[in-house]
Design an enzyme around this catalytic site. Structure first.
Site, PDB file in Angstrom:
ATOM      1  N   TYR A 162      12.309  42.769  20.746  1.00  0.00           N
ATOM      2  CA  TYR A 162      13.832  43.329  21.316  1.00  0.00           C
ATOM      3  C   TYR A 162      13.871  44.516  21.336  1.00  0.00           C
ATOM      4  O   TYR A 162      13.482  45.394  20.732  1.00  0.00           O
ATOM      5  CB  TYR A 162      14.674  42.703  20.000  1.00  0.00           C
ATOM      6  CG  TYR A 162      15.023  41.324  19.907  1.00  0.00           C
ATOM      7  CD1 TYR A 162      13.979  40.481  18.897  1.00  0.00           C
ATOM      8  CD2 TYR A 162      16.043  40.613  20.251  1.00  0.00           C
ATOM      9  CE1 TYR A 162      14.312  39.403  18.701  1.00  0.00           C
ATOM     10  CE2 TYR A 162      16.239  39.291  20.003  1.00  0.00           C
ATOM     11  CZ  TYR A 162      15.489  38.673  19.512  1.00  0.00           C
ATOM     12  OH  TYR A 162      15.837  37.190  18.983  1.00  0.00           O
TER      13      TYR A 162
ATOM     14  N   PRO B 293      23.253  35.318  22.680  1.00  0.00           N
ATOM     15  CA  PRO B 293      21.882  34.888  22.294  1.00  0.00           C
ATOM     16  C   PRO B 293      21.069  36.094  21.483  1.00  0.00           C
ATOM     17  O   PRO B 293      19.903  35.617  21.193  1.00  0.00           O
ATOM     18  CB  PRO B 293      21.193  34.867  23.552  1.00  0.00           C
ATOM     19  CG  PRO B 293      21.979  35.861  24.622  1.00  0.00           C
ATOM     20  CD  PRO B 293      23.444  35.632  24.163  1.00  0.00           C
TER      21      PRO B 293
ATOM     22  N   TYR C  32      18.070  36.592  10.303  1.00  0.00           N
ATOM     23  CA  TYR C  32      17.276  36.300  11.500  1.00  0.00           C
ATOM     24  C   TYR C  32      16.515  34.901  11.247  1.00  0.00           C
ATOM     25  O   TYR C  32      16.709  33.943  12.080  1.00  0.00           O
ATOM     26  CB  TYR C  32      16.363  37.281  11.990  1.00  0.00           C
ATOM     27  CG  TYR C  32      15.744  36.946  13.306  1.00  0.00           C
ATOM     28  CD1 TYR C  32      16.365  37.552  14.546  1.00  0.00           C
ATOM     29  CD2 TYR C  32      14.637  36.163  13.527  1.00  0.00           C
ATOM     30  CE1 TYR C  32      15.787  37.323  15.775  1.00  0.00           C
ATOM     31  CE2 TYR C  32      14.273  35.817  14.610  1.00  0.00           C
ATOM     32  CZ  TYR C  32      14.929  36.560  15.838  1.00  0.00           C
ATOM     33  OH  TYR C  32      14.541  35.903  17.126  1.00  0.00           O
TER      34      TYR C  32
ATOM     35  N   HIS D  75       6.242  31.926  13.770  1.00  0.00           N
ATOM     36  CA  HIS D  75       6.387  33.417  13.769  1.00  0.00           C
ATOM     37  C   HIS D  75       7.025  33.904  12.280  1.00  0.00           C
ATOM     38  O   HIS D  75       8.024  33.536  11.929  1.00  0.00           O
ATOM     39  CB  HIS D  75       7.315  34.021  14.900  1.00  0.00           C
ATOM     40  CG  HIS D  75       6.845  33.840  16.196  1.00  0.00           C
ATOM     41  ND1 HIS D  75       7.313  34.382  17.398  1.00  0.00           N
ATOM     42  CD2 HIS D  75       5.592  33.214  16.752  1.00  0.00           C
ATOM     43  CE1 HIS D  75       6.626  34.401  18.556  1.00  0.00           C
ATOM     44  NE2 HIS D  75       5.536  33.438  17.989  1.00  0.00           N
TER      45      HIS D  75
ATOM     46  N   LYS E 158      21.177  32.282  17.408  1.00  0.00           N
ATOM     47  CA  LYS E 158      21.553  31.621  16.358  1.00  0.00           C
ATOM     48  C   LYS E 158      22.497  30.289  17.024  1.00  0.00           C
ATOM     49  O   LYS E 158      22.808  29.475  16.421  1.00  0.00           O
ATOM     50  CB  LYS E 158      22.916  32.339  15.727  1.00  0.00           C
ATOM     51  CG  LYS E 158      22.085  33.358  14.980  1.00  0.00           C
ATOM     52  CD  LYS E 158      21.549  32.495  13.754  1.00  0.00           C
ATOM     53  CE  LYS E 158      20.687  33.757  13.020  1.00  0.00           C
ATOM     54  NZ  LYS E 158      19.417  33.207  12.514  1.00  0.00           N
TER      55      LYS E 158
HETATM   56  C1  PHB Z   1      14.702  32.721  24.149  1.00  0.00           C
HETATM   57  O1  PHB Z   1      13.390  32.445  23.853  1.00  0.00           O
HETATM   58  O2  PHB Z   1      14.916  32.305  25.326  1.00  0.00           O
HETATM   59  C2  PHB Z   1      15.522  33.580  23.454  1.00  0.00           C
HETATM   60  C3  PHB Z   1      14.694  33.986  21.988  1.00  0.00           C
HETATM   61  C4  PHB Z   1      15.554  34.905  21.215  1.00  0.00           C
HETATM   62  C5  PHB Z   1      16.718  35.193  21.389  1.00  0.00           C
HETATM   63  C6  PHB Z   1      17.282  34.873  22.664  1.00  0.00           C
HETATM   64  C7  PHB Z   1      16.700  33.698  23.551  1.00  0.00           C
HETATM   65  O3  PHB Z   1      17.405  36.032  20.716  1.00  0.00           O
END
Ligand code: PHB
Ligand code: APR
Length: 393
Positions: free
Chosen positions: A204, A296, A388, A76, A300
């Site tokens: 997000y 999460p 990120y 990505h 990280k």
């Molecule tokens: C996930 O794919 O479970 C995931 C991805 C990004 C995040 C948290 C969880 O920030």
């Protein structure tokens, strides 16, 4: 497998931190034994996130464990932030020349476990009652119970990679340790479903009803999350209710692509930031969740475990190969410097994207302005992209 009675590094825990350290040391010709409380199947049964920084991929490559990630992982070059009904793409590639790989943490753990078994390096699963002894002397050792019999392993160093509930951090006296913590007033309700993702990249979403995240494990498996109350229960959430609430928090394009299916996993996770300092006590070195927890939101957790292991493996190589203590003496400060940056970024993402109960009008305006500044300032975008995609080691 008969375990040696003595090794150079005793590693407690066969999660990603312990297994990756084990392979890096094996490659450098440094002996290490891993002691894991659970069975290998239990360890592999944990559902965990899956956004992998370039640095973590580099370490997996170094130990020959990136082939499947390269084949099956999704590269990505950006991520999307949605608020006010619109989506905004943050193009890491354009902004900082970096990308991430979407590949489940469980798969990384499996790849590392298989590599360790293949090279015959010692790992003992279902090792109970691990106790650390004499960690402030030059001759520490570990005792543990296997099949009811107490055994002893002598070593030079102990790597505490046993997560947030392990024995290692608890072996450091409280008057030596400083703990920094922030518990967030909400949780994440997540489902895993064999339906294609709603978009090519992660979304997000900040919404007045609460945060939402659309992630994935592959082109056919999605991982979806919504912010929920801390005291909420999974049984309160049918799949239908989950999708209904998720759809209310996403933009129209995402909703149009949201395919509903029966969840194959559903769970609620609390969110907290936690750091224990120092990350070294005598011959004991903490790495990964044993020393720190991040919410999460910044993806990280695993990547921080990998950066700790990067610093610790180099320090131990320097000790055994160059006969220098400089690396091990600097380990705690070096690792913590990067840990706090990731803790800050994860706190910032969490603060910017979630709905805080009882937040004032002023706080909501600030949050909205934070999002607006992010998408309208090249400098803010670059800072977000750099954090990120992963800060350099
Ligand atoms: C996930 O794919 O479970 C995931 C991805 C990004 C995040 C948290 C969880 O920030
Ligand atoms: N003795 C031996 N092993 C133990 C003990 C103990 N007393 N206590 C815990 N363990 C094992 C656990 O069973 C687990 O397999 O230590 C391992 C720790 O692994 P993780 O919790 O996965 O921690 P870490 O390797 O640091 O990986 C951090 O995992 O939780 C995610 O989000 C987190 O992505 C981050 C990553």
């Amino acid at each position: 497998m008969t375990l040696p009675k003595r090794t150079q590094v005793a590693i407690i825990g066969a999660g990603p931190a312990g297994l990756l350290l084990g392979q890096l040391l094996h490659k450098a010709g440094i002996d290490a034994v891993i002691l894991e409380l659970r069975s290998a199947d239990y360890v592999l049964g944990r559902i965990r996130a899956g956004v992998i920084e370039t640095g973590t991929v580099g370490l997996l490559e170094e130990v020959g464990c990136a082939a499947r990630l390269r084949r099956e992982g999704l590269v990505h070059e950006g991520v999307e932030i949605s608020f006010g009904g619109a989506r905004h793409r943050i193009n890491f590639h354009q902004l900082v020349g970096r990308s991430v790989v979407v590949y489940g943490q469980t798969e990384i753990t499996r790849d590392l476990m298989e590599a360790r078994a293949a090279c015959g390096a010692p790992t003992l699963y279902e090792a109970e009652d691990v106790i650390l002894h004499d960690v402030t002397t030059a001759r520490p050792y570990v005792t543990f119970k296997k099949d009811g019999a107490v055994q002893r392993l002598d070593c030079d160093f102990i790597a505490g990679c046993d997560g947030s509930h392990g024995v290692s951090r608890r072996s450091i006296p409280t008057d030596v340790q400083q703990v920094f913590e922030r518990a967030y007033p909400f949780g994440w309700l997540g489902i895993l479903v064999d339906k294609p993702p709603v978009s090519e990249e992660l979304i997000y979403a900040n919404h007045e009803r609460g945060f939402a995240l659309c992630s994935m494990r592959s082109h056919t498996r999605s991982r979806l999350y919504i912010q929920c109350d801390l005291d909420d229960k999974v049984e309160n959430w049918s799949d239908a209710r989950f999708y209904d609430e998720l759809a209310k928090r996403l933009d129209a394009t995402a909703v149009a692509r949201l395919e509903q299916g029966a969840s194959i996993e559903k769970s609620i996770a609390p969110l907290r930031s936690f750091v224990a300092e120092p990350m070294r006590y005598g011959q004991l070195f903490l790495a990964g969740d044993a020393a720190h927890i991040v919410p999460p939101t910044g993806a990280k957790g695993l990547n921080l475990a990998a950066s700790d292991v990067f610093y610790l493996s180099r320090a131990l190589m320097e000790f055994y190969i160059e006969k220098s203590r400089a690396g091990i003496d600097a380990y705690s400060a070096t690792a913590l410097a990067r840990v706090w940056k990731a803790v800050r970024f994860s706190w910032w993402m969490t603060s910017m994207l979630h709905r805080f109960p009882n937040s004032s009008g002023f706080e909501q305006r600030i949050q909205h302005t934070e999002l607006d500044y992010l998408i309208t300032s090249e400098h803010a975008l670059r800072a977000m992209a750099e954090n990120y995609a992963g800060l350099p080691y």
